[in-house]
Design an enzyme around this catalytic site. Structure first.
Site, mmCIF file in Angstrom:
data_model
loop_
_atom_site.group_PDB
_atom_site.id
_atom_site.type_symbol
_atom_site.label_atom_id
_atom_site.label_comp_id
_atom_site.label_asym_id
_atom_site.label_seq_id
_atom_site.Cartn_x
_atom_site.Cartn_y
_atom_site.Cartn_z
ATOM 1 N N ASP A 132 -2.661 79.448 2.630
ATOM 2 C CA ASP A 132 -1.413 79.572 2.171
ATOM 3 C C ASP A 132 -1.070 77.977 2.501
ATOM 4 O OD1 ASP A 132 0.899 79.502 0.630
ATOM 5 O OD2 ASP A 132 1.657 81.743 1.771
HETATM 6 C C1 NOJ Z 1 3.664 79.506 -0.714
HETATM 7 C C2 NOJ Z 1 3.830 80.746 -0.635
HETATM 8 O O1 NOJ Z 1 3.251 81.949 -0.426
HETATM 9 C C3 NOJ Z 1 2.398 81.316 -1.406
HETATM 10 O O2 NOJ Z 1 2.470 82.506 -2.730
HETATM 11 C C4 NOJ Z 1 2.462 80.583 -3.259
HETATM 12 O O3 NOJ Z 1 1.470 80.657 -3.848
HETATM 13 C C5 NOJ Z 1 1.629 78.749 -2.446
HETATM 14 N N1 NOJ Z 1 3.525 78.391 -1.212
HETATM 15 C C6 NOJ Z 1 2.087 77.375 -3.397
HETATM 16 O O4 NOJ Z 1 3.087 78.148 -4.423
#
Ligand code: NOJ
Length: 739
Positions: free
Chosen positions: A286
């Site tokens: 993430d």
């Molecule tokens: C953080 C989020 O937790 C995740 O779900 C997302 O896909 C990513 N950012 C990218 O935007």
């Protein structure tokens, strides 16, 4: 395809095939990757493991200069958040024409509930229990997203959660693991289609691995600490369902599990995911998760964090730049091996191969295709139908809804009555709020010239200002029917949006009280990204329709229900608590050694609250219709490994309707305790008024199996109960023995 596109494709194929012709043979995908790997410098390999973000300009997404340079130098493998034909083509062209090895980029974005045509939030979609519709919504999302150059979505989010304080419940399928698995499979199928080479598909990314939905106290990013049995039984199966459905990638979660952050968890990412589940895609972190290993306190610096992530099995670094900054040095110092890096690069290149990017890095995008796909009329019609399917009628005293045809003036009152932005909900990809239909607009579209629709906001969503109450009450007095549009703003759920108090925010309860006091018939249209604790509202409102955030067509779909053109069929997939104090409250709980028995309300030394009932306001699987259904004649028989279940369901009301017939099991005695009920099947059926259907299910021993202390899953023979009904409160039951 336009001449320019054909030319571009030709140049790419020519230059890319030179790479392989030099090896002198026809090659399979895997050979091609091995040949490419041999040609790559360490820097270029590390580049494939780096996901970078291109910037935004006023007119839309575009590349920052440094990002272009990185691509040219082969230091980027994937791009985050860039879409639209021109922007994608511009960056891809640098990768496949100006970088040394001409390796195409993957373009990823959060396509969570639609790309341009926005559908209801995932928690709302789950309430439809319509797996075909969910799959189709992802197909449409894939068609739109791929037409704008995306080849990868960070979806489905399959985190099971029992805590509505956690704002990200909006993005998932709710509290039930079995249903969560079915929805996860449908979403992966929808995005990826039969073959990722189809340029109208996009690669799925199951997230957030793992157990991100169980943060302590419902606070986002917080610690997860749970027994291994709970992890296996409740929290891991949805990710496994995505793997089994062929999801091309998986994203690590921000949280730790029992002391180890997911991004440095070798047991999770390698032993379980790859060795035990056989995952063949690639693992991405993430956003910034590798660097966060420092805050977690398992790495002293980025250098150590990168080594931990690589050892654990992370292939691609989303936005930490830790791999980019540290891997070369780590290899020199022999803290990371080349084999580890090669394996990660292979996983990424294989995904690119599967997406057909080596054959056509532009995946057939063109302005014409973009124009044709984006918000096509049939997509909008589908979105409208989906809005209606996702709404859940929570309460409808004395048939308040649908709005009687005799009504001449409808007052729409409330802060969410005419709010375009709030219709979209969280994670809107390329959704345009200006194209959203509000509740007020939807009702006006429906009513035509015969009914007058009047509006007052009454109050804001989330402050203490009562200045608009009087105008709202005056307006209500002039109307024959009042629709109260209440709830949360869309930003109050989603990432980093946990709430400690999940009642209606601001002074909305007070507004509702004053408007309801006018004595007019009132229906509440409730917007939210989570189950709210609405006991106060529930006590006074004659009718409540939960509508989540419905997306582009929200207002039209809700108007279809309010008018009676669509008979509500949604059922909640997450329990609505009476109050925050009950959380976690979920249907598949355990009985305990001292269960509370409602028939003996005065017992003290039992598992209960002194100040609240144990049961929730609305249980999992619950939702009303404008008609009624009656269940009878349950038969359960065992035939070898099969358990055959059949029950009659009769539409006993005055309208045709759709019912979600649910089947639950309960093992009476086990070697370890079993939940009081577990969903094991459902059928979404349509019945004409007065019609009866015999609904049949077939279970097998697999449906009775559960995880044991040795973390093996198998069933135990014994006595079981089956429940069939229209919610997890189903009381029609029969026992059977299963050897
Ligand atoms: C953080 C989020 O937790 C995740 O779900 C997302 O896909 C990513 N950012 C990218 O935007």
């Amino acid at each position: 395809m336009k001449a320019m596109d054909i030319l571009k494709k030709g140049i790419f194929l020519f230059s890319f095939s030179i790479l392989f012709i030099s090896a002198g043979a026809q090659h399979t995908g895997n050979d091609r990757i091995e040949i490419l790997l041999k040609k790559m410098t360490l820097k270029e390999k590390i580049g494939q493991l780096n996901q970078a973000m291109a910037g935004w300009e006023v007119t839309g997404p575009s590349a920052k200069v440094n990002c272009r340079e990185l691509i040219r130098e082969g230091k980027v493998g994937a791009i985050l958040n860039t879409y639209m034909v021109d922007s994608v083509m511009a960056l891809q062209r640098i990768a496949v024409e100006e970088s040394r090895l001409k390796i195409p980029l993957i373009f990823g974005n959060d396509v969570i509930h639609g790309h341009c045509t926005i559908f209801p939030i995932p928690l709302g979609q789950a309430a439809s229990w319509d797996l075909d519709a969910i799959e189709q919504s992802e197909q449409i999302a894939a068609k739109e997203a791929s037409a704008e150059g995306l080849s990868w979505t960070f979806s489905p989010m399959v985190d099971i959660s029992r805590d509505p304080r956690w704002g990200r419940v909006a993005e998932g399928a709710g509290e039930d693991t079995w249903l969560g698995c079915r929805i996860a499979e449908a979403r992966v199928k929808g995005f990826q289609g039969k073959d990722l080479k189809d340029p109208r598909s996009i690669m799925a990314c199951a997230k957030h691995f793992g157990a991100y939905g169980a943060p302590q106290a419902g606070r986002d990013y917080n610690t997860v600490d749970m027994s291994m049995i709970s992890l296996y039984e409740w929290y891991l199966p949805t990710y496994k369902a995505c793997v089994d459905a062929g999801a091309g990638s998986i994203m690590t979660s921000f949280n730790e599990i029992n002391g180890t952050p997911s991004t440095s968890n070798r047991w999770l990412l390698t032993d379980l995911l790859r060795k035990s589940w056989g995952f063949r895609g690639f693992v991405v972190t993430d956003f910034g998760s590798i660097s966060e290993l420092i805050s977690h306190g398992v790495a002293v610096n980025e250098f150590q964090a990168a080594a931990l992530a690589m050892h654990a099995g992370v292939d691609m670094d989303m936005m930490s730049r830790a791999y980019e900054n540290s891997l070369e040095e780590l290899v020199k110092e022999k803290k990371v091996t080349l084999t580890e890096i090669d394996n990660a690069v292979r996983n990424v290149l294989l995904a690119k191969m599967k997406l057909g990017l080596f054959d056509d890095p532009y995946r057939g995008i063109s302005k014409e295709r973009e124009q044709k796909e984006i918000m096509a009329p049939e997509y909008l019609a589908f979105a409208r139908k989906m809005v209606a399917e996702c709404c859940v009628l929570l309460k409808n005293d004395k048939g308040t809804l649908p709005i009687p045809v005799t009504v001449k003036t409808i007052a729409v009152i409330g802060p969410l009555g005419d709010s375009k932005r709030n219709m979209l909900g969280n994670w809107t990809s390329a959704g345009d709020e200006e194209k959203c239909v509000t509740l007020l607009e939807g009702l006006k579209n429906k009513a035509g010239n015969n009914v007058s629709i009047i509006y007052e906001k009454g109050c804001n969503t989330n402050d203490q200002d009562r200045g608009g109450f009087k105008a709202a009450v005056d307006l209500a007095s002039k109307a024959d029917f009042v629709v109260l549009a209440l709830g949360e703003d869309e930003w109050m759920s989603g990432e980093a949006s946990s709430r400690a108090n999940i009642d209606l925010p601001g002074v909305q309860n007070d507004l509702a009280e004053e408007v309801i006091r006018t004595g007019k018939p009132v229906a509440v249209v409730l917007f939210s990204g989570r189950p709210l604790a609405i006991s106060r509202l529930n006590a006074i409102a004659p009718a409540i329709l939960e509508t989540w955030f419905g997306g582009t067509e929200a207002g039209n779909g809700i108007a279809d229900i309010l008018s009676g053109d669509y008979n509500p069929s949604g059922k909640i997939t997450m329990t609505f608590p009476r109050s925050v104090g009950q959380i976690p409250v979920f249907y598949n709980c355990k009985n305990t050694g001292r269960p509370f028995r409602p028939a003996e309300p005065d017992q003290k030394y039992v598992s209960r609250y002194l100040d609240l009932p144990n049961d929730p306001l609305y249980p999992f699987g619950y939702g009303l219709s404008y008609t009624t259904f009656f269940y009878s004649n349950l038969k359960v028989s065992v035939n070898g490994n099969k358990i055959l279940v059949a029950a009659d369901v009769k539409n006993t009301g005055n309208r045709d309707g759709i019912e979600v017939v649910q089947l639950y099991i309960h093992q009476k005695v086990g070697s370890i305790t079993r939940p009081v009920k577990e969903l094991r099947g459902f059928k979404r059926i349509s019945l004409h008024k007065g019609e009866t259907a015999r609904i049949e299910f077939t279970l097998t021993s697999d449906d009775l199996a559960f995880y044991h202390p040795d973390l093996k899953k198998y069933y135990e023979s014994g006595e079981f109960e089956i429940f069939v009904g229209g919610s997890s409160n189903a009381s029609l039951t029969q026992s059977f023995l299963f050897k």
